[in-house]
Design a protein around this motif. Structure first.
Motif, PDB file in Angstrom:
ATOM      1  N   PRO A 522     -51.858 -42.052 -15.126  1.00  0.00           N
ATOM      2  CA  PRO A 522     -52.017 -43.499 -14.910  1.00  0.00           C
ATOM      3  C   PRO A 522     -51.371 -44.284 -16.035  1.00  0.00           C
ATOM      4  CG  PRO A 522     -54.065 -42.545 -15.673  1.00  0.00           C
ATOM      5  CD  PRO A 522     -53.147 -41.388 -15.414  1.00  0.00           C
ATOM      6  N   TYR A 600     -55.399 -55.097 -14.532  1.00  0.00           N
ATOM      7  CA  TYR A 600     -55.081 -53.663 -14.523  1.00  0.00           C
ATOM      8  C   TYR A 600     -53.711 -53.470 -13.884  1.00  0.00           C
ATOM      9  CZ  TYR A 600     -56.909 -54.094  -9.724  1.00  0.00           C
ATOM     10  OH  TYR A 600     -57.141 -54.484  -8.436  1.00  0.00           O
ATOM     11  N   ILE A 602     -51.167 -50.725 -11.396  1.00  0.00           N
ATOM     12  CA  ILE A 602     -51.065 -49.592 -10.468  1.00  0.00           C
ATOM     13  C   ILE A 602     -49.601 -49.183 -10.415  1.00  0.00           C
ATOM     14  CG2 ILE A 602     -51.352 -48.808  -8.099  1.00  0.00           C
ATOM     15  CD1 ILE A 602     -53.662 -50.748  -7.793  1.00  0.00           C
ATOM     16  N   ASP A 603     -49.322 -47.903 -10.665  1.00  0.00           N
ATOM     17  CA  ASP A 603     -47.923 -47.460 -10.673  1.00  0.00           C
ATOM     18  C   ASP A 603     -47.474 -47.067  -9.280  1.00  0.00           C
ATOM     19  OD1 ASP A 603     -48.899 -44.898 -10.226  1.00  0.00           O
ATOM     20  OD2 ASP A 603     -48.694 -44.262 -12.315  1.00  0.00           O
ATOM     21  N   GLY A 606     -49.535 -44.796  -7.221  1.00  0.00           N
ATOM     22  CA  GLY A 606     -50.877 -45.219  -6.881  1.00  0.00           C
ATOM     23  C   GLY A 606     -51.907 -44.983  -7.960  1.00  0.00           C
ATOM     24  N   LYS A 607     -51.471 -44.578  -9.142  1.00  0.00           N
ATOM     25  CA  LYS A 607     -52.406 -44.360 -10.242  1.00  0.00           C
ATOM     26  C   LYS A 607     -52.768 -45.697 -10.892  1.00  0.00           C
ATOM     27  CE  LYS A 607     -52.684 -39.800 -10.299  1.00  0.00           C
ATOM     28  NZ  LYS A 607     -53.951 -39.055 -10.226  1.00  0.00           N
ATOM     29  N   GLN A 608     -54.097 -45.916 -11.071  1.00  0.00           N
ATOM     30  CA  GLN A 608     -54.561 -47.179 -11.657  1.00  0.00           C
ATOM     31  C   GLN A 608     -54.839 -47.005 -13.141  1.00  0.00           C
ATOM     32  OE1 GLN A 608     -57.574 -49.567  -9.589  1.00  0.00           O
ATOM     33  NE2 GLN A 608     -58.600 -49.882 -11.551  1.00  0.00           N
TER      34      GLN A 608
END
Length: 843
Positions: A522, A600, A602-603, A606-608
């Motif tokens: 993430p 926040y 999100i890449d 889909g990693k937060q």
């Protein structure tokens, strides 16, 4: 500003050339005596070397100008002319030869390459060393010597005579022709690589090397002089390159850059020529084609007495024209030496095959046609005693200070057969993300000439394994697809490196391609600040994000319990590096008051990221309540009410908390009328920075006091006129004018009831009530109001009319005058006066 033309001249050959630049050199006239009989017979003594004038203090400035912003950081200046070695892979160098990039002449007769006309070891700037004479020279392994040039030979060159590049060795030549005119002839000769010529030359003034053992470079700077004046500058950079990854094959690129220093614009045409003399085997050098006009090569087998090399190993030289940037436009592979020419342009344009003494000097000569190319590995011409070949570039249109670029690739090897191009391989992706599941790795390969190939891959450094054994190659030169099915057990969740390459039947290998499977991680974000005051306006948040592998990252935010919103997607331009972000939250989403904002990222996988909290806290401000007239003049001191921004609800009508209502009442009692007030006076919410509200009043013209009783007293009837000048009254007659723009007013009076007997309504005293103003006496009658006073207001102070009254016959005030004939009855009389006040215009 000069113009830069991207027509790079790149020369790649199996021998590596290095050029170095020296600063501060002096130029000395030099006449060299040729001690070799072969050189004397060649006629080289007919022209002595000519000294050149200094370029002066501007020389280095010219060289920095031709660099066009490129830095020389890491380069080392060479004060003498020495060859610079470059690496060649062991599998291509069984004879353990050493390969060098080099400028100028080398004497291959001698063991160390010096002597005679050799430029090896000579001083840069003061020696006649040409930047146009770039070549690759080769030295055989220790313990090997003796070849075609003599018993002490250890060096090999492919240039006539035995590496000593005189007037008949040609190398780089240059023609200058009028812009856009297709003209020919030797009068357009401008420069060549032999300094004894009457034209300009490319003498090296500065020489540099880039001392990297794996990728060295050699660079020369020179000046072309005309009548002692710099007319052009040249820079030649030799760089070893590889077309085959780990297999260094002795290929060198010569990038040639030329700058026009003359005021006139002209067409400049470069050509590069070789009078072939392979390792001293001048009369036994056949020329072969690389096919499809991709270049040519020459070679000797090293063993035959007429093709001897010091180590009895083959010696091959390749001149490539195979699609690289700024390559030569035309190829001229089949000339024969004529004793007259001193420039390669003496040949270009003549009939091929036998040569001619009549120079064509044609910068537009078309060169060999595709249909005339005999094909890859086929001989272009027989073993002529004096083989000459050339390459020519398109014209460069150069104005003053404009720069043109050309390039040539040359390679030198010991390969004894038809040159074999290595296969090529590409992957559809360079990386992807590890999921712990099986993966299909895809790509393409192609090979120009081999009948079959084999594809290999390795996982995480383990021994390479063949994909499917031998793969036939019927469609030579055409892309072929492949798929490698990677089993999940070989690539569990985590980071993995897969290398892929292809090898042809002849053992040539492609570049190794690297594919990475990366376990997603993430992103990490930061905020530049974590708290501020709530002001109810647009607010910009900034910070940084870091991601180890994703291509892009999207920044999100959530205000209180509202739905989260995406802001902007940022490319991850620097992997694992903190990159800035910034976004603005509209004021409508963060009205005055406290707010919690979560931020926040999100890449693309889909990693937060971590969640960062930003707080907008309560702010205090003042509500200013003003009391003004229509012109905003203050009527009463303003009230200041403190409160919390966006939270407190202030009711200005609340008499228990605020003084607003009592101030309004006071002003109304003072003759003011409220005409405007805050629409939200019952519930005012303070914005950031506070707020000012106003209660607006209109000033009035008023009769604030009037007598309720005027008594004229008891009068004795004596059949005479009765007059009373000083009645008694209970209240003063007072006018107050609070109007914003004070002015004139008029007071009128009329009787609403005439003086009438209290016992007999029929008994009326006509015309009895009078008013004197400023000497004029007015009879106050019934029904019709008459002006009794006109006054111009000067202040807002009350005006007491009663103060002007006097008890005299002619003094101001109310009077009573009764004629005796009007008295019909004795007794009390009473009447009523209506006072009326009105604003009147000033005429």
């Amino acid at each position: 500003m000069w113009r830069k033309f991207q027509t790079n001249i790149k020369f790649i050959f199996g021998v590596i050339l290095f050029s170095s630049v020296i600063y501060g050199s002096t130029f000395v006239a030099e006449a060299t005596t040729f001690g070799n009989e072969q050189l004397q017979n060649s006629g080289l003594l007919s022209e002595l070397l000519t000294p050149l004038p200094r370029a002066g203090e501007d020389m280095d400035a010219i060289f920095r100008q031709i660099d066009d912003g490129e830095s020389l950081e890491g380069w080392q200046q060479m004060l003498t002319n020495e060859p610079v070695e470059f690496p060649v892979a062991e599998q291509n160098n069984s004879a353990k030869r050493k390969y060098y990039m080099y400028f100028g002449s080398i004497d291959t007769k001698s063991a160390d390459g010096t002597g005679g006309l050799s430029n090896k070891g000579q001083t840069i700037g003061s020696s006649a060393i040409s930047a146009g004479q770039f070549q690759i020279v080769t030295k055989v392994a220790e313990g090997k010597q003796g070849g075609a040039t003599g018993p002490t030979q250890t060096w090999m060159s492919y240039n006539y005579i035995q590496g000593l590049m005189g007037a008949e060795s040609y190398a780089l030549g240059l023609m200058k022709t009028p812009t856009g005119q297709m003209v020919t002839g030797s009068k357009y000769q401008f420069a060549n690589s032999y300094e004894g010529s009457l034209t300009g030359n490319f003498r090296i003034q500065r020489l540099y090397q880039y001392p990297d053992p794996d990728a060295p470079k050699l660079r020369a700077y020179g000046i072309v002089y005309k009548s002692g004046v710099p007319a052009g500058a040249i820079r030649v950079t030799m760089t070893p390159i590889s077309t085959n990854g780990k297999m260094k094959q002795g290929r060198v690129k010569a990038d040639i850059r030329y700058q026009n220093l003359l005021a006139e614009e002209a067409d400049y045409t470069f050509a590069y020529g070789v009078h072939s003399d392979l390792a001293g085997n001048h009369s036994n050098t056949p020329t072969y084609s690389l096919g499809n006009l991709e270049g040519l090569y020459v070679g000797v087998d090293g063993k035959t007495p007429s093709q001897l090399t010091p180590d009895n190993t083959p010696y091959r030289v390749y001149f490539w024209r195979d699609g690289y940037e700024n390559q030569p436009k035309t190829m001229h592979p089949d000339y024969s030496y004529s004793s007259t020419p001193r420039s390669i342009f003496d040949y270009i344009g003549t009939n091929t095959g036998t040569g001619t003494a009549t120079p064509a000097w044609n910068p537009y000569a078309p060169g060999m046609a595709l249909e005339a190319d005999p094909g890859r590995g086929m001989q272009i011409k027989d073993k002529y005693n004096h083989p000459v070949y050339a390459f020519k570039w398109d014209q460069l249109l150069l104005g003053q200070n404009s720069i043109g670029n050309i390039a040539l690739d040359i390679s030198v090897t010991e390969d004894g057969g038809v040159p074999q191009d290595p296969p090529e391989l590409t992957l559809d992706k360079e990386k992807d993300f590890s999921t712990g599941e099986a993966y299909m790795l895809t790509g393409k390969w192609k090979d120009k000439d081999s009948s079959s190939v084999e594809l290999f891959y390795s996982i995480d450094g383990k021994p390479a394994q063949s994909l499917s054994g031998t793969i036939l190659n019927p469609n030579k030169g055409i892309d072929e697809l492949f798929t490698i099915n990677l089993d999940a057990t070989d690539i569990p969740l985590g980071n993995h490196t897969i290398t892929v390459y292809v090898r042809d039947k002849e053992g040539n290998e492609s570049d190794v391609q690297v594919f990475k499977l990366i376990e997603p991680t993430p992103p990490i974000i930061t905020l530049d600040q974590t708290e501020d005051k709530s002001l109810g306006v647009d607010y910009t948040l900034s910070g940084s994000f870091t991601d180890q592998e994703s291509e892009q990252v999207t920044i999100w935010y959530q205000v209180d319990e509202q739905p989260a919103k995406a802001t902007k997607t940022y490319p991850n331009t620097a992997i694992n590096t903190a990159l800035p972000y910034e976004f603005t939250i509209p004021a409508a989403e963060i009205p005055e008051g406290p707010h919690n904002i979560q931020v926040y990222a999100i890449d693309s996988e889909g990693k937060q990221s971590n969640v960062e909290l930003f707080k907008l806290t309560e702010a205090t401000a003042n509500l200013i309540v003003e009391f003004v007239d229509e012109n905003k003049n203050e009527l009463n001191k303003s009230e200041t009410i403190p409160g919390t921004v966006g939270v407190d609800k202030i009711d200005l009508t609340d008499k228990s908390k605020y003084n607003v209502a009592s101030i309004i009442s006071k002003l109304e009692n003072d003759g003011y009328k409220l005409i405007d007030f805050p629409a939200d006076q019952h519930e005012i919410i303070l914005p950031a920075g506070g707020r000012v509200v106003q209660y607006v009043f209109e000033g009035q013209l008023r009769l604030v006091s009037a007598p309720e009783l005027i008594q004229f007293g008891q009068q004795k009837y004596n059949a005479k006129v009765t007059r009373v000048n000083d009645p008694i009254y209970d209240k003063d007659l007072i006018v107050k004018d609070n109007r914003t723009s004070v002015g004139r007013w008029t007071l009128t009076a009329k009787l609403t009831k005439e003086m009438t007997s209290t016992t007999d309504p029929s008994a009326v005293l006509k015309n009895a009530v009078r008013y004197v103003y400023d000497g004029d006496e007015i009879i106050i009658g019934k029904d019709t109001a008459l002006p009794i006073m006109v006054h111009d207001t000067l202040t807002k102070d009350p005006y007491n009319i009663s103060d002007t009254w006097s008890g005299t016959q002619t003094g101001d005030g109310v009077k009573l005058e009764v004629n005796p004939g009007d008295v019909k009855k004795m007794g009390s009389y009473e009447g009523e006066i209506l006072w009326e006040l009105a604003a009147t215009p000033v005429s």
